[in-house]
Design a protein around this motif. Structure first.
Motif, PDB file in Angstrom:
ATOM      1  N   ALA A   1       0.819  -1.216   0.000  1.00  0.00           N
ATOM      2  CA  ALA A   1       0.000   0.000   0.000  1.00  0.00           C
ATOM      3  C   ALA A   1       0.853   1.267   0.000  1.00  0.00           C
ATOM      4  CB  ALA A   1      -0.941   0.000   1.198  1.00  0.00           C
ATOM      5  N   ILE A   2       2.032   1.207   0.587  1.00  0.00           N
ATOM      6  CA  ILE A   2       2.881   2.400   0.656  1.00  0.00           C
ATOM      7  C   ILE A   2       3.955   2.398  -0.435  1.00  0.00           C
ATOM      8  CG2 ILE A   2       2.469   2.713   3.113  1.00  0.00           C
ATOM      9  CD1 ILE A   2       5.149   1.469   3.707  1.00  0.00           C
ATOM     10  N   GLY A   3       3.839   1.479  -1.382  1.00  0.00           N
ATOM     11  CA  GLY A   3       4.725   1.512  -2.542  1.00  0.00           C
ATOM     12  C   GLY A   3       5.965   0.653  -2.449  1.00  0.00           C
ATOM     13  N   ILE A   4       6.095  -0.154  -1.439  1.00  0.00           N
ATOM     14  CA  ILE A   4       7.238  -1.059  -1.342  1.00  0.00           C
ATOM     15  C   ILE A   4       6.993  -2.251  -2.262  1.00  0.00           C
ATOM     16  CG2 ILE A   4       8.539  -2.592   0.189  1.00  0.00           C
ATOM     17  CD1 ILE A   4       7.991  -0.656   2.448  1.00  0.00           C
ATOM     18  N   GLN A   5       7.928  -2.513  -3.156  1.00  0.00           N
ATOM     19  CA  GLN A   5       7.758  -3.562  -4.147  1.00  0.00           C
ATOM     20  C   GLN A   5       7.772  -4.945  -3.492  1.00  0.00           C
ATOM     21  OE1 GLN A   5      10.567  -3.215  -7.388  1.00  0.00           O
ATOM     22  NE2 GLN A   5      10.531  -0.972  -7.282  1.00  0.00           N
ATOM     23  N   GLU A   6       6.927  -5.818  -4.016  1.00  0.00           N
ATOM     24  CA  GLU A   6       6.918  -7.200  -3.554  1.00  0.00           C
ATOM     25  C   GLU A   6       8.032  -7.981  -4.242  1.00  0.00           C
ATOM     26  OE1 GLU A   6       2.998  -9.131  -2.899  1.00  0.00           O
ATOM     27  OE2 GLU A   6       2.233  -7.430  -4.055  1.00  0.00           O
ATOM     28  N   PRO A   7       8.475  -9.090  -3.650  1.00  0.00           N
ATOM     29  CA  PRO A   7       9.493  -9.915  -4.312  1.00  0.00           C
ATOM     30  C   PRO A   7       8.993 -10.417  -5.662  1.00  0.00           C
ATOM     31  CG  PRO A   7       9.221 -10.556  -2.017  1.00  0.00           C
ATOM     32  CD  PRO A   7       8.123  -9.604  -2.318  1.00  0.00           C
ATOM     33  N   ARG A   8       9.902 -10.624  -6.572  1.00  0.00           N
ATOM     34  CA  ARG A   8       9.539 -11.122  -7.893  1.00  0.00           C
ATOM     35  C   ARG A   8       8.981 -12.539  -7.797  1.00  0.00           C
ATOM     36  NH1 ARG A   8      14.756  -9.948 -11.613  1.00  0.00           N
ATOM     37  NH2 ARG A   8      13.379 -10.906 -13.156  1.00  0.00           N
ATOM     38  N   THR A   9       8.124 -12.880  -8.736  1.00  0.00           N
ATOM     39  CA  THR A   9       7.535 -14.218  -8.758  1.00  0.00           C
ATOM     40  C   THR A   9       8.608 -15.290  -8.829  1.00  0.00           C
ATOM     41  OG1 THR A   9       5.576 -13.348  -9.876  1.00  0.00           O
ATOM     42  CG2 THR A   9       5.937 -15.726  -9.998  1.00  0.00           C
ATOM     43  N   SER A  10       9.664 -15.019  -9.580  1.00  0.00           N
ATOM     44  CA  SER A  10      10.743 -16.008  -9.706  1.00  0.00           C
ATOM     45  C   SER A  10      11.493 -16.197  -8.398  1.00  0.00           C
ATOM     46  CB  SER A  10      11.723 -15.574 -10.801  1.00  0.00           C
ATOM     47  OG  SER A  10      12.246 -14.277 -10.544  1.00  0.00           O
ATOM     48  N   SER A  11      11.444 -15.203  -7.507  1.00  0.00           N
ATOM     49  CA  SER A  11      12.055 -15.365  -6.186  1.00  0.00           C
ATOM     50  C   SER A  11      11.177 -16.236  -5.296  1.00  0.00           C
ATOM     51  CB  SER A  11      12.281 -14.000  -5.539  1.00  0.00           C
ATOM     52  OG  SER A  11      13.173 -13.210  -6.297  1.00  0.00           O
ATOM     53  N   TYR A  12       9.863 -16.029  -5.372  1.00  0.00           N
ATOM     54  CA  TYR A  12       8.940 -16.831  -4.572  1.00  0.00           C
ATOM     55  C   TYR A  12       9.057 -18.321  -4.905  1.00  0.00           C
ATOM     56  CZ  TYR A  12       5.979 -13.362  -2.179  1.00  0.00           C
ATOM     57  OH  TYR A  12       5.504 -12.403  -1.331  1.00  0.00           O
ATOM     58  N   TYR A  13       9.158 -18.610  -6.204  1.00  0.00           N
ATOM     59  CA  TYR A  13       9.083 -20.005  -6.644  1.00  0.00           C
ATOM     60  C   TYR A  13      10.434 -20.588  -7.041  1.00  0.00           C
ATOM     61  CZ  TYR A  13       4.069 -19.205  -6.632  1.00  0.00           C
ATOM     62  OH  TYR A  13       2.791 -18.920  -6.239  1.00  0.00           O
TER      63      TYR A  13
END
Length: 510
Positions: free
Chosen positions: A236-248
């Motif tokens: 919500a405050i603009g912090i990017q989520e980890p990339r999908t390739s990092s999750y999996y």
């Protein structure tokens, strides 16, 4: 005149008498823990000065790049990134952050000493374990790393101290608050630590079932807070989520290991999907090392392609899991080996060298992300004493001898040792609440077993610290689990009626 003379006398009071007077004002039971905390801080300050402003790794530079260029991302612990940002903004460097870490660790070690004494450990042994933690290079230097894992380890030590007090039946609300603070630290300083806190909560519930409300508040609330931050507040405050390739990445690594070992079990459609992400030879070579994700995720692995085809890659993973579950389980256990097995060779556990490279691990190379950053001076070793620095490097390097890895750097060894020590304590004294002493270690071990990308020491550093601190429990005196005053009352009864047989000692559980 009297007031002036008193002020002048206090001002020029010799240090030793002044310290003695200050110690005399402390409650007697607090003197040893405070002394231990102060001595631990003195030793930690030597490490801090030897590697000033602190030891660093590639991740440390990544934190600085993220918070100084607006590339905030939640793939690392945002809570620790905030601490890095505050240190840089307030002081212009990272020494303040690492100094605060030494103070927090020293205070937590003093708290653990007090808890060990409450469990019946003699003062000399209750003090020796915290001192060993700060003196041994593998654990003493860990508190001065610019790493989220260092803050994570401090939280683990605090949790161990709170569990020690609660196991000794010290029901003071302060200990529950400190346990909640420690669990909050575990929750926010590492992204995959939810299994750790939940597992610790289950262990605490077994140890102290009547305290289930307090246990739920101390473990589930921090977990909910961390989940809310990661999946609600941060985006919500603009912090990017980890990339999908990092999750999996773990799933991709499982595929690579299975393909390297049994390529004939893959369908043509599986190979077609995999080849769109990386050459099949790269999948096979990446799977040759089952303990590390990085060999697969490096070039020529196409991350954007993997993210675009993530659903199909997960279908491949599911097919291989259904056909060759043995290979999938083997890959997972191999990657989490640092959590359950002793090292087989030197490469099973990677220990960060005590050196910050001149190019800041590649960030300051020509064309690098921080080539012209004004914060580059903060990312170098700048000790006030060259001799002290050489001594620190020598001690750290000596501790990295391969023959010492099993003892100084192996978290799995200290996990099993902690369990045996706690079980011995519980068996020797009918005190089920003592199982709480293994709660934090069990949580840390389960979290790494669930998900770990590589055999890095930092992932299992906290169990090493807790293992050292658990050793004095081998000397815990048997009467420590008696309620206050019970021993004195029983002794008075014996003196009043010497011929009367003493009542049988009943077991106490919490």
């Amino acid at each position: 005149m009297t007031t002036i003379s008193r002020f002048t006398g206090a001002r020029f009071l010799p240090p030793v008498p002044a310290l003695r007077r200050a110690a005399a004002r402390l409650p007697e039971r607090a003197r040893l823990p405070v002394a231990v905390a102060l001595v631990c801080e003195a030793v930690l300050l030597l490490w801090w000065l030897a590697f000033h402003p602190g030891l660093m790794s590639f991740d440390s530079v990544t934190y600085v790049w993220q918070v100084t260029t607006g590339h905030w991302r939640s793939d690392h612990a945002v809570a620790y990134d905030v601490l890095v940002w505050l240190s840089l903004q307030i002081t212009g460097g990272l020494a303040a952050l690492t100094f605060v870490q030494t103070v927090a660790l020293a205070a937590s070690l003093g708290y653990v000493c007090h808890g060990l004494r409450a469990l019946g450990v003699r003062g000399r042994w209750a003090a020796a374990a915290p001192l060993a933690v700060v003196l041994v290079p593998s654990t003493g230097t860990f508190g001065i790393f610019v790493w989220k894992d260092s803050a994570y380890a401090v939280a683990a030590v605090l949790a161990f101290g709170a569990c020690a007090h609660l196991a000794a039946r010290q029901r003071d609300i302060l200990h529950w608050w400190l346990l909640a603070a420690a669990m909050t630290g575990l929750s926010v300083f590492r992204n995959n630590t939810y299994p750790a806190v939940v597992t610790a909560g289950l262990m605490l519930l077994i140890a102290m079932p009547r305290r289930w409300r307090a246990i739920a508040a101390a473990t589930l609330v921090p977990t909910a807070l961390a989940l809310g931050l990661n999946f609600g507040v941060y985006p919500a405050i603009g912090i990017q989520e980890p990339r999908t390739s990092s999750y999996y990445a773990f799933n991709y690594a499982d595929i690579a290991v299975a393909y390297h070992r049994a390529p004939r079990d893959f369908r043509r459609s599986d190979l077609a999907v995999m080849s769109q992400v990386a050459p099949l030879t790269h999948w096979s070579s990446g799977g040759a090392n089952c303990a590390w994700v990085d060999p697969l995720m490096g070039r020529p692995f196409d991350r954007p392609a993997a993210e675009r085809l993530n659903g199909r890659l997960l279908d491949v993973w599911g097919h291989v899991l259904s056909k060759r579950p043995d290979l999938m389980l083997s890959a997972h256990l191999c990657r989490g080996r640092i959590a359950w097995a002793l090292p087989r060779n030197d490469s099973d556990i990677f220990v960060q060298p005590p050196v910050i490279t001149a190019d800041r691990f590649g960030y300051s190379r020509p064309g690098g992300l921080m080539e012209h950053s004004r914060f580059l001076p903060a990312l170098r070793t700048d000790p006030p004493s060259a001799s002290l620095h050489r001594a620190g490097v020598w001690a750290y390097t000596a501790a990295r001898a391969p023959e010492l890895t099993w003892f100084l750097w192996t978290g799995s060894l200290w996990c099993w040792a902690t369990y045996l020590i706690v079980l011995r304590l519980v068996r020797r004294r009918p005190l089920r609440a003592a199982l709480a002493l293994a709660a934090t270690t069990a949580g840390l071990q389960v979290a790494v077993l669930v998900a770990t990308p590589a055999g890095l020491f930092r992932y299992m550093a906290a169990p090493v610290l807790l293992g050292f601190l658990a050793l004095p429990l081998l000397t815990a005196a048997h009467p420590a689990d008696r309620p206050p005053g019970k021993g004195r009352a029983r002794g008075s009864a014996r003196r009043a009626a010497p011929d009367e047989p003493s009542p049988p000692r009943s077991g106490a559980t919490a």
